[in-house]
Design a protein around this motif. Structure first.
Motif, PDB file in Angstrom:
ATOM      1  N   ILE A 189       0.841  -1.206   0.000  1.00  0.00           N
ATOM      2  CA  ILE A 189       0.000   0.000   0.000  1.00  0.00           C
ATOM      3  C   ILE A 189       0.872   1.251   0.000  1.00  0.00           C
ATOM      4  O   ILE A 189       0.595   2.225  -0.711  1.00  0.00           O
ATOM      5  N   LEU A 190       1.950   1.245   0.789  1.00  0.00           N
ATOM      6  CA  LEU A 190       2.871   2.383   0.819  1.00  0.00           C
ATOM      7  C   LEU A 190       3.512   2.605  -0.550  1.00  0.00           C
ATOM      8  O   LEU A 190       3.612   3.741  -1.027  1.00  0.00           O
ATOM      9  N   ALA A 193       0.904   4.024  -2.971  1.00  0.00           N
ATOM     10  CA  ALA A 193       0.616   5.431  -2.664  1.00  0.00           C
ATOM     11  C   ALA A 193       1.723   6.337  -3.207  1.00  0.00           C
ATOM     12  O   ALA A 193       1.456   7.405  -3.766  1.00  0.00           O
ATOM     13  N   TYR A 194       2.964   5.886  -3.051  1.00  0.00           N
ATOM     14  CA  TYR A 194       4.104   6.636  -3.577  1.00  0.00           C
ATOM     15  C   TYR A 194       4.018   6.750  -5.096  1.00  0.00           C
ATOM     16  O   TYR A 194       4.253   7.823  -5.672  1.00  0.00           O
ATOM     17  N   TRP A 197       1.176   9.155  -6.140  1.00  0.00           N
ATOM     18  CA  TRP A 197       1.598  10.542  -5.899  1.00  0.00           C
ATOM     19  C   TRP A 197       2.597  10.989  -6.961  1.00  0.00           C
ATOM     20  O   TRP A 197       2.550  12.137  -7.412  1.00  0.00           O
TER      21      TRP A 197
END
Length: 403
Positions: A189-190, A193-194, A197
């Motif tokens: 998930i991290l 998300a990166y 973005w």
């Protein structure tokens, strides 16, 4: 000034604010909003500045193992590095001064009571808006297509793993081929998300910078067209609404001197623009061929056709858009002004006016141009040469990736 009047740089400033490249402009706003915006700028850009390292790590992992994927990693890394360099240039004091200057000058033009001046400027605003719109549409189409394709691959993976037993060789697909200094499967998930973005920041920053560069060029071209109109009518009421001495005998001479000063001011503006944007033009000129070639390799190999097709069109439109506007400044500052001077009513005036006209003609023999460092002038021929070089790079890279 009416509500329907459209401005070039109001939209540009809004795009710069959204991307974090311009201070937040809210009348009577508290300082808290400015602090929040500064935090947004620092955090957003610090995250984005790490993306070249993520692409570099992916390139090292894929090189020699998956050469086609390595070519895509290299193309994206070059594209991001180019944006990072643009960020540093756009945040400079020179660019800020140029934006403030052209914004105030645009307001003065729109306040003019001369219908030709306003209609000419509005026509250039409409042209620039449409051109930037198409370039930005292909940019956002490429970014959103990349994002949708990533989620589609993730959906297919989830459907397959429902009926199979997951093992160590089964990895979740990612939107962008990044390398992370952590286990991206464990912190999926991290990582996603990166990547999301990164896509948003790339689209927002690149859109704002493209809009700014093309808008300033179109603004200068519009001013050159207005100057041509004033020169052809230097002995009548002109676009700058000069009321003092219109009916006097020496008005044409005073007005022509005023237009010469206006021409010199435009020369200074173009030189300042060239000095501020020459690094960006040099970077565009140098890396566009590599971007076009690596993207074409992906298209030929039928890899991510929707993304690579739209990204290729964006790169092509971006290159020719800047080249076309730079070429128009060159033509309007030389041939356009020379024709306007010749078509003016100079032959019915005294010798001093004829001398001033001759003086301006001599200056017009040195056209105003946007330079690309040691590679000469930015024009359509320069853009065509980049496409030709891209074909050469394509041939070399295709042989390399097939080995």
């Amino acid at each position: 000034m009416t509500v329907k009047d459209k401005y070039l740089f109001k939209l540009v400033r809004l795009m710069l604010i959204i991307s974090g490249l311009w201070p937040l402009e809210i009348p009577n706003a508290s300082k808290n909003w400015q602090v929040v915006f500064k935090v947004y700028y620092v955090v957003a850009h610090m995250i984005y500045l790490t993306s070249p390292f993520a692409f570099g790590g992916a390139l090292l992992v894929d090189y020699g193992v998956r050469n086609a994927q390595a070519a895509e990693d290299f193309s994206r890394m070059v594209f991001v590095i180019l944006i990072v360099f643009k960020l540093n240039i756009i945040r400079s004091q020179k660019i800020e001064n140029i934006i403030n200057l052209v914004t105030s000058e645009e307001i003065n033009i729109m306040k003019s009571t001369d219908k030709y001046v306003k209609s000419t400027y509005k026509a250039h605003v409409a042209y620039c808006t449409k051109m930037v719109f198409f370039i930005v549409v292909f940019l956002w189409a490429a970014g959103l297509t990349n994002m949708v394709n990533g989620f589609y691959e993730l959906h297919k993976w989830s459907q397959i793993t429902q009926f199979t037993v997951a093992n160590e060789t089964t990895f979740k697909p990612h939107i962008i081929p990044f390398w992370f200094p952590f286990n991206k499967e464990k912190y999926f998930i991290l990582a996603m998300a990166y990547q999301i973005w990164h896509i948003y920041q790339t689209l927002a920053i690149n859109s704002a910078i493209l809009a700014l560069i093309n808008s300033v060029m179109v603004f200068l071209r519009a001013n050159l067209k207005i100057l041509q109109y004033d020169i052809r009518n230097f002995d009548s009421v002109n676009a700058y609404d000069i009321d003092d001495g219109v009916g006097s005998q020496n008005f044409p001479e005073k007005n022509l001197k005023r237009l010469i000063l206006r021409h010199q001011q435009l020369i200074i503006w173009v030189h300042d623009l060239d000095d501020s944007f020459k690094s960006i033009l040099l970077l565009e000129y140098c890396v566009t061929s590599i971007q076009l070639a690596t993207t074409l390799i992906q298209i030929i190999q039928l890899v991510h056709i929707p993304f690579n097709g739209t990204f290729f069109m964006h790169c092509l439109l971006q290159l020719f858009g800047i080249a076309w506007n730079a070429n128009e400044i060159l033509l309007e500052s030389s041939t356009g002004l020379l024709e306007a001077l010749y078509n003016s009513n100079w032959y019915n005036r005294n010798k001093e006016i004829s001398f001033l006209i001759y003086f301006m003609m001599i200056r017009c023999k040195r056209p105003l141009a946007m330079r690309i460092g040691p590679f000469g002038t930015m024009n359509l021929n320069a853009a065509i040469s980049r496409v030709k070089l891209a074909y050469t790079c394509l041939s070399v890279l295709k042989v390399t990736t097939e080995e």
